[in-house]
Design a protein around this motif. Structure first.
Motif, PDB file in Angstrom:
ATOM      1  N   ARG A   1      74.001  57.660  58.417  1.00  0.00           N
ATOM      2  CA  ARG A   1      75.103  58.491  58.887  1.00  0.00           C
ATOM      3  C   ARG A   1      74.694  59.954  58.949  1.00  0.00           C
ATOM      4  N   ARG A   2      73.821  60.397  58.029  1.00  0.00           N
ATOM      5  CA  ARG A   2      73.347  61.773  58.097  1.00  0.00           C
ATOM      6  C   ARG A   2      72.550  61.996  59.387  1.00  0.00           C
ATOM      7  N   ALA A   3      71.747  60.992  59.757  1.00  0.00           N
ATOM      8  CA  ALA A   3      70.968  61.106  60.997  1.00  0.00           C
ATOM      9  C   ALA A   3      71.903  61.160  62.209  1.00  0.00           C
ATOM     10  N   LEU A   4      72.944  60.345  62.193  1.00  0.00           N
ATOM     11  CA  LEU A   4      73.907  60.383  63.310  1.00  0.00           C
ATOM     12  C   LEU A   4      74.602  61.740  63.376  1.00  0.00           C
ATOM     13  N   ALA A   5      75.004  62.261  62.222  1.00  0.00           N
ATOM     14  CA  ALA A   5      75.708  63.549  62.193  1.00  0.00           C
ATOM     15  C   ALA A   5      74.836  64.652  62.781  1.00  0.00           C
ATOM     16  N   ALA A   6      73.525  64.583  62.493  1.00  0.00           N
ATOM     17  CA  ALA A   6      72.609  65.621  62.994  1.00  0.00           C
ATOM     18  C   ALA A   6      72.455  65.555  64.511  1.00  0.00           C
ATOM     19  N   ARG A   7      72.671  64.363  65.090  1.00  0.00           N
ATOM     20  CA  ARG A   7      72.513  64.195  66.542  1.00  0.00           C
ATOM     21  C   ARG A   7      73.743  64.644  67.321  1.00  0.00           C
ATOM     22  N   VAL A   8      74.878  64.823  66.643  1.00  0.00           N
ATOM     23  CA  VAL A   8      76.134  65.083  67.357  1.00  0.00           C
ATOM     24  C   VAL A   8      76.056  66.287  68.313  1.00  0.00           C
ATOM     25  N   PRO A   9      75.535  67.444  67.888  1.00  0.00           N
ATOM     26  CA  PRO A   9      75.567  68.589  68.810  1.00  0.00           C
ATOM     27  C   PRO A   9      74.844  68.330  70.135  1.00  0.00           C
TER      28      PRO A   9
END
Ligand SMILES: [Fe+2]
Length: 174
Positions: free
Chosen positions: A118-126
């Protein structure tokens, strides 16, 4: 910005809400959103679980109840109100606020399940907001299905809208 004075939340819930608001603030900065848009995201964050620990009887009632209360208290932004109302189920009628809240509610760093993923997904959001939104919706809907719960029509319509986007996958019939 902070919780409305009519909120009914446990300390753990308040901490979750604060993490959701912090993540939305980070994304708004990374995505160079206007202050107006960032404030819409933050208002939705502070409102979305404001009645999550109120004695409403039905777990699904806290979003609609918070939206109705916020409207009575003067919130006029339809996108913010719909973000709060449908945050547990998704909506095909959302604007940016609803989609960003749906992402942050799932990707905030305090949840136990798959923290690294989930941390990796959060980092991809922007940079890849739409792709991450589809992945988060897939995970959330998968969880509903595996729990044996009903899929609400809003959730189905939300998913169909996400995969119907031009850059979405195409299902080919044999
Ligand atoms: Fe939440």
């Amino acid at each position: 910005m902070s919780l409305p004075d009519w909120a009914q939340v446990t300390p753990a819930r308040r901490a979750h809400i604060e993490r959701v608001a912090a993540l939305l603030g980070e994304w708004a900065e990374a995505m160079r959103e206007s202050r107006t848009e960032r404030d819409r995201w933050l208002r939705a964050a502070w409102l979305h679980d404001a009645l999550r620990d109120a004695p409403l009887g039905d777990l699904m009632a806290h979003g609609p109840a918070a939206a109705e209360r916020a409207a009575r208290e003067g919130e006029r932004d339809r996108g913010v109100l719909d973000a709060v109302r449908y945050h547990t189920v998704g909506s095909p009628d959302w604007d940016n606020v609803g989609q960003m809240l749906y992402l942050a509610d799932f990707l905030e760093p305090g949840r136990d399940v798959d923290p690294d993923g989930r941390r990796a997904l959060a980092a991809r959001v922007p940079a890849e907001r739409d792709a991450v939104l589809r992945e988060v919706a897939r995970r959330r809907i998968d969880w509903v299905l595996r729990s044996g719960w009903r899929l609400l029509p809003e959730t189905v319509a939300f998913w169909n809208q996400l995969v119907g986007r031009p850059d979405g996958p195409t299902v080919r019939r044999p």
